[in-house]
Design an enzyme around this catalytic site. Sequence first.
Site, short mmCIF file in Angstrom:
data_model
loop_
_atom_site.label_atom_id
_atom_site.label_comp_id
_atom_site.label_asym_id
_atom_site.label_seq_id
_atom_site.Cartn_x
_atom_site.Cartn_y
_atom_site.Cartn_z
N SER A 675 -12.13 5.48 56.03
CA SER A 675 -11.09 6.49 56.27
C SER A 675 -10.33 6.91 55.02
O SER A 675 -9.46 7.76 55.07
CB SER A 675 -10.11 6.01 57.35
N LYS A 718 -1.36 4.16 61.93
CA LYS A 718 -1.26 4.87 60.66
C LYS A 718 -0.06 5.83 60.67
O LYS A 718 0.65 5.96 59.67
CB LYS A 718 -2.55 5.64 60.39
#
Length: 772
Positions: A675, A718
């Site tokens: 990611s 996140k």
Amino acid sequence: MGEKRVLPLLPLRGLLVYPTMVLHLDVGREKSIQALEKVMLDDQMIFLSTQKEVSIEDPAEEEIYNVGTLSKVNQMLKLPNGTIRVLVEGIQRGNITSFMDEKTHVEVEIELTDDVEEKEAETEALMRAVLAQFEQYINLSKKVTPETLASVQDITEPGRLADVISSHLSLKIKEKQKILEIFNVKERLEHLLALLNNEKEVLGLEKKIGQRVKKAMEKTQKEYYLREQMKAIQKELGDKEGKIGEVSSLKERIEASDMPENVMEIAKKELDRYEKMPNSSAESSVIRTYIEWLVNLPWKQETVDNLDIPHAETVLNEDHYGLEKVKDRVLEYLAVQKLTNSLKGPILCLVGPPGVGKTSLARSIARAIGRNFVRISLGGVRDEAEIRGHRRTYVGAMPGRLIQGMKKAGTVNPVFLLDEIDKMSSDFRGDPSSAMLEVLDPEQNSTFSDHYIEEPYDLSKVMFVTTANSLSTIPGPLLDRMEVISIAGYTEVEKLHISKNHLIPKQLKEHGLKKSQIQFKDDCILKLVRNYTREAGVRNLERQIAGLCRKAAKQIVSSEKKKVILSAKNIEEYLGKPRFRYGQAELEDQIGAATGLAYTTAGGDTLSIEVALSPGKGKLILTGKLGDVMKESAQAALSYVRTKVEELGIAPDFYEKTDIHIHVPEGATPKDGPSAGITIATALVSALTKRAVRRDVGMTGEITLRGRVLPIGGLKEKSLSAHRAGIKTIILPKENEKDIEEIPETVKEGLSFILVSHLDEVLKVALAGDEK
């Protein structure tokens, strides 16, 4: 008056050194080690004196005998455990006249004394008498070898003879010290003679007692055979005492239990074997223990579920703030149970970082529906027998943890918590995670087979709740059998509520404080959350609150302060300077540095990615303890940039003349995952085009060679980390749009989400200023 000397002192515990005696000592105390080191630098001479009490670690002057031995340290050896082994040789008696306490060790002034000898003939007679008594003592005692006598007989000096014989006797330290303190040789020999006489008498008595005990043991063996005969007679007469009574009581317990017919037949068959087997047989106790397990296991006993939905909801809300998904799942289960009256227990897997309340939530579920609660920890379990039990053929066999837990629960439908299911591992003793497949499969666990019990046991009514920090280490087939509910970290607002409603009242109670004595202001709690903790859960936050309670309690008790008010202004007085900087976003736009968002086992975190260019031959250097996937992301990002050099205004041959160094700070922490792909690419483009990256932008997404942005996981965690770090804009893959719903409203309000499907869109948002 004898010669006076000043020497370091080494206090001895439980032993004593006579002049001319050589022995090993193990020294571990700091002061003693310092004294030895000083001695080895000087003339190797040290003064040894025994302390009166063995247990005292740091003895004072009055706790050490004044008379000791001037000794020489012949050898010193440092042992691996930190202690020092020394070889000392006693030289001469000495008397301590004064103590001088140095910082590192104790020094003493001593007066050395010589042995006082008198009439030769009388002393010679005493020496012979002592040797004769010592010979008799050796004959009676098994502790002293005959060789010792031969070595003693060669000694001609009367004082030394007395000392050597004293060292071989099994005397108390007080007695040995008394001999050391007698400077007159004749008196010393007389005292030793009296002691030897006394010891000889004691040894003679011990011998007599030993013979008496031997006779008593023979008598006991005879009685044993007679008792065994008596038991046999009792059995013939049908006497209900002894084993027969025990068997009948076990039979009653088997018949009174609710075990199924097939299990009851096996229990009775085993009981018949037990009855016919002699008590002395090793298998007798094995069978007895097996029957006890069958009788004590719950086979049909169950608690009645409290299916009142509002009550369950109230209990769950009382114990935990937020966590709506889990609460809804439990309430759904209760609603279906109420409609159908029969439902297999669900198998929930609560996944989340440490400290978010997974274990306590399972306890809360049990309280809400009125079931018994039992917990076993699977962290570090490597042996399959821990789950399935041992076969009864092994010595010390016992059932597995599941059956043990069911016995502890006492009902067939408890809430059973399997803690830390992601931390099981396999080795040569089998694979416990494979054994768990049968436990957690609703189609199989109605006939769970334990190697010890052997008969199928029904686990289908149990409500299993498992917890894990990460799904990556749980094998696929095991994960497939569980309903995964993800518990992300808490937002600041949630932590504020949790502190006020749960943590502070709990800590006040534990520290004996009343609400009138201490007040936590909201800004104080927020500062604790932002500057003193960095975590997804609330475990460290609770520790900090406990720390403040302790400080407040001390103030209230010592200064008679009636009330302590804690706010953001005075919190530093109690806890010191803040440990973390609130807001990890850069203070200004940077060239070649982009902020990524990462998912860790402790929740989410921000990740700064830096790119530095230097003249070279096109080397790509990757640092920061990156995993293989992350390294490959960096290579993919570089390949994409090389295909877009014209559009981006970069020199086509940059990769031949420029070395590229990509670094992710916090180099000691391992990092991996795809990611960070778009973050690496953005930082790379920024460095090559000299365009700064916006400091308030965080990004996450996997990159392909064609610049496509692929979806990622852990968006909620996140987002929480971005919110905490002061980031205003998050760039995320378009396919992650569905995950935005999971983000709490309080977090969404402070963030703007930009959905992208290609890196070109990322660069438009992330890069600031005009192209150069």
